[in-house]
Enzyme design. Structure first.
Site, short mmCIF file in Angstrom:
data_model
loop_
_atom_site.label_atom_id
_atom_site.label_comp_id
_atom_site.label_asym_id
_atom_site.label_seq_id
_atom_site.Cartn_x
_atom_site.Cartn_y
_atom_site.Cartn_z
N LYS A 1 0.84 -1.21 0.00
CA LYS A 1 0.00 0.00 0.00
C LYS A 1 0.88 1.26 0.00
O LYS A 1 0.63 2.22 -0.73
CB LYS A 1 -0.89 -0.03 1.24
N GLU B 1 -18.11 6.58 3.31
CA GLU B 1 -17.44 6.22 2.06
C GLU B 1 -18.33 6.67 0.91
O GLU B 1 -19.55 6.56 0.99
CB GLU B 1 -17.18 4.71 2.00
N CYS C 1 -18.60 -0.88 8.59
CA CYS C 1 -18.90 -0.20 9.86
C CYS C 1 -20.18 -0.67 10.55
O CYS C 1 -20.12 -1.18 11.65
CB CYS C 1 -18.95 1.31 9.64
N LYS D 1 -22.25 0.08 -1.09
CA LYS D 1 -23.03 1.28 -1.38
C LYS D 1 -22.41 1.96 -2.60
O LYS D 1 -21.28 1.63 -2.98
CB LYS D 1 -23.08 2.23 -0.18
N1 NAD Z 1 -14.44 3.01 6.47
C1 NAD Z 1 -15.30 3.85 7.03
O1 NAD Z 1 -16.25 4.31 6.38
C2 NAD Z 1 -15.14 4.28 8.45
C3 NAD Z 1 -15.84 5.39 8.93
C4 NAD Z 1 -15.67 5.77 10.25
C5 NAD Z 1 -14.85 5.04 11.09
N2 NAD Z 1 -14.21 3.94 10.61
C6 NAD Z 1 -13.33 3.21 11.53
O2 NAD Z 1 -11.98 3.57 11.25
C7 NAD Z 1 -11.11 2.44 11.46
C8 NAD Z 1 -10.34 2.16 10.17
O3 NAD Z 1 -11.28 1.82 9.17
P1 NAD Z 1 -10.86 1.73 7.64
O4 NAD Z 1 -12.11 1.50 6.87
O5 NAD Z 1 -9.99 2.89 7.31
O6 NAD Z 1 -9.99 0.39 7.66
P2 NAD Z 1 -8.96 -0.12 6.55
O7 NAD Z 1 -8.87 -1.58 6.74
O8 NAD Z 1 -9.34 0.45 5.23
O9 NAD Z 1 -7.58 0.57 6.97
C9 NAD Z 1 -6.84 0.21 8.09
C10 NAD Z 1 -5.37 0.35 7.73
O10 NAD Z 1 -4.57 0.21 8.88
C11 NAD Z 1 -3.39 -0.48 8.52
N3 NAD Z 1 -2.79 -1.08 9.72
C12 NAD Z 1 -3.27 -2.09 10.49
N4 NAD Z 1 -2.44 -2.35 11.49
C13 NAD Z 1 -1.41 -1.47 11.38
C14 NAD Z 1 -0.23 -1.24 12.13
N5 NAD Z 1 0.06 -1.96 13.21
N6 NAD Z 1 0.60 -0.26 11.73
C15 NAD Z 1 0.31 0.49 10.64
N7 NAD Z 1 -0.79 0.31 9.88
C16 NAD Z 1 -1.64 -0.66 10.26
C17 NAD Z 1 -3.88 -1.51 7.51
O11 NAD Z 1 -2.82 -2.00 6.70
C18 NAD Z 1 -4.89 -0.70 6.73
O12 NAD Z 1 -4.31 -0.08 5.60
C19 NAD Z 1 -12.01 1.31 11.91
O13 NAD Z 1 -12.04 1.30 13.32
C20 NAD Z 1 -13.37 1.70 11.37
O14 NAD Z 1 -14.42 1.16 12.11
C21 NAD Z 1 -14.32 3.54 9.31
#
Ligand code: NAD
Length: 453
Positions: A35, A156, A278, A338
């Site tokens: 990534k 999103e 989510c 979505k």
């Molecule tokens: N996607 C959404 O619409 C949304 C909206 C609000 C809140 N959230 C919350 O935000 C958080 C992240 O969601 P997301 O959709 O971005 O997830 P995602 O899976 O798209 O991204 C998470 C990222 O964190 C990285 N990661 C994991 N462990 C790591 C580490 N130890 N060091 C560095 N990088 C690391 C992963 O490689 C990944 O790229 C979750 O708790 C989710 O519930 C998501």
């Protein structure tokens, strides 16, 4: 300000880019080397409208850089946002191992004051645990550290707009210093004083409310918000089932119910249910939080149950029309959970497709953005280059994601290509009058069924 954002996923990358755009210098860290390489070379790891240009502009201006080492970012930045994933464990609780891993690495290398902000969605009292973690594990006892919660509410598909024009910014803090820093970080957004990269003229926008609270409350606000939205969806789906059973029109019911300002019109669209990374997981996690605290969260269990039943009900509708599914060719429009995203995590479309495959149907699908990600999840179906390809020879077409482009198709062409011109609309996105006017058989959710007409 120099800011580290840990996690370059949907939340991390948008947060990092948005913060860079409003003038901060951001180091965005991810332990997924592939990534980081994609981002460093000007590519994008996922699709989000408007994001690619913004990342590129800030990368070129050297306001954002992408690295795999947390240590590098922590050495340079006083403020650290944790944006890693918190997926569900088997029992529904949030898996906080990535959050803990990041905390460990921060505590091993932090020197001097740091503000560590949880932006990942976490259960209430995670901040308290992080606080304790830093007290125990900080390698430098003279390094004071604040923990804060700053839940993310982006959607999103419109995440860039949501970053720049949020309904509110919530921060949970236990020190004035943390509150002041967070207010400073977000000042341009709070005052809406930046040059908006989304709209030409945003100067008339009102200031964004800044909600400062304790850490527990901020964590709880996020779970409560998502659970409430999920509840609205399951509520209207329950009403939709009644409409079908008694011969009423859920579209009209939802429209008039939503006109009540106390209720509001959004999230009252019936369909195959909510998915994504989510709502399903946050609902489960919130139920577990309630259970552990000894509170009765049966209400939210029902919300989940109603949502899970949507797939059965929709598959039954398909069987009702096609009788036997084995060997039948079925087209699918939409794979993302979505529209305007390529995210297929917990997408209802994939749940429906898996059921069709289990019954022996042959599925041809099309999605404007999500096919690469869907191929990993469901490699055994045929992916088409456009919506017409999915319609070709199909005995039924299922609309499972309400992409705008499906509303502008040449319906006469679709009709002519299908073996049987039958559309089952899992998102109530089409007009019954338009489709039946063009000679289609049309089945949606929550309208008066044929039996009642
Ligand atoms: N996607 C959404 O619409 C949304 C909206 C609000 C809140 N959230 C919350 O935000 C958080 C992240 O969601 P997301 O959709 O971005 O997830 P995602 O899976 O798209 O991204 C998470 C990222 O964190 C990285 N990661 C994991 N462990 C790591 C580490 N130890 N060091 C560095 N990088 C690391 C992963 O490689 C990944 O790229 C979750 O708790 C989710 O519930 C998501």
């Amino acid at each position: 300000m120099d800011i580290a954002v840990i996690g370059a996923g949907y939340v991390g990358l948008i947060t990092a880019t948005g913060l860079a755009e409003i003038g901060h210098r951001v180091i965005c860290v991810d332990d997924d080397l592939a990534k980081i390489e994609v981002l460093k070379s000007g590519g994008m790891p996922f699709f989000e409208p408007g994001l690619a240009d913004l990342v590129e502009r800030n990368r070129q201006a050297q306001r954002i850089e992408f690295v795999p080492q947390i240590e590098y970012a922590v050495a340079d930045c006083q403020v650290i946002f944790i944006c890693v994933g918190t997926p569900p464990l088997e029992n529904g609780e949030a898996d906080l191992s990535s959050v803990e891993m990041v905390a460990r690495r921060i505590s091993a290398c932090a020197r001097g004051y740091h503000l560590v902000i949880e932006k990942s969605t976490v259960p209430v009292q995670t901040g308290r645990r992080l606080r304790k973690h830093f007290d125990i594990y900080s390698s430098d006892p003279d390094s004071p550290c604040d923990v804060a919660s700053n839940p993310e509410f982006l959607r999103e598909g419109s995440a860039v707009e949501d970053f720049f024009h949020p309904d509110r910014i919530v921060v949970g803090v236990d020190s004035d210093r943390a509150a002041r820093l967070l207010e400073e970080i977000y000042q341009p957004v709070l005052a809406q004083s930046f040059t908006c990269p989304v709209h030409r003229d945003c100067r008339k926008r009102s200031p964004v409310p800044f909600v400062v609270t304790d850490i527990n409350s901020a964590e709880l606000i996020k779970h409560a918000s998502n659970s409430f939205l999920a509840m609205k969806i399951s509520f209207i789906n329950m009403v939709a089932d009644l409409c079908e059973a008694v011969g009423a029109d859920v579209g009209k019911v939802a429209e008039a119910v939503g006109m009540d300002k106390r209720i509001g019109a959004s999230f009252l669209r019936p369909g195959v249910g909510f998915g994504g990374s989510c709502f399903p997981k946050d609902l489960q996690a919130f139920v577990r939080v309630g259970q552990k605290a000894g509170c009765d969260f049966t209400l939210l269990r029902e919300v989940e149950r109603i949502n899970e039943k949507r797939i059965d009900l929709f598959v039954n509708k398909i069987k009702n029309e096609l009788w036997v599914l084995r060997g039948k060719r079925i087209g699918v429009w939409g794979l993302a959970f979505k529209p305007r995203t390529d995210d297929v995590r917990c997408a209802p479309s994939l749940a429906v497709i898996r059921r069709l495959l289990a019954e022996g149907a042959r599925v041809r699908a099309y999605d404007p953005e999500a096919m690469e990600k869907a191929k990993v999840e469901v490699p055994e179906i045929e992916y088409c280059t456009d919506a017409y390809g999915a319609a070709e020879g199909a005995e039924a077409l299922l609309a499972l994601t309400e992409w705008e482009e499906f509303l502008h198709l040449d319906l006469a062409k679709v009709h002519q290509m299908m073996a049987r011109p039958l559309i089952l609309d899992g998102r109530n996105m089409f007009s019954r009058a338009t489709l039946t006017g063009q000679g289609f058989e049309y089945v949606d959710i929550g309208s008066r069924t044929r039996a009642h007409i």
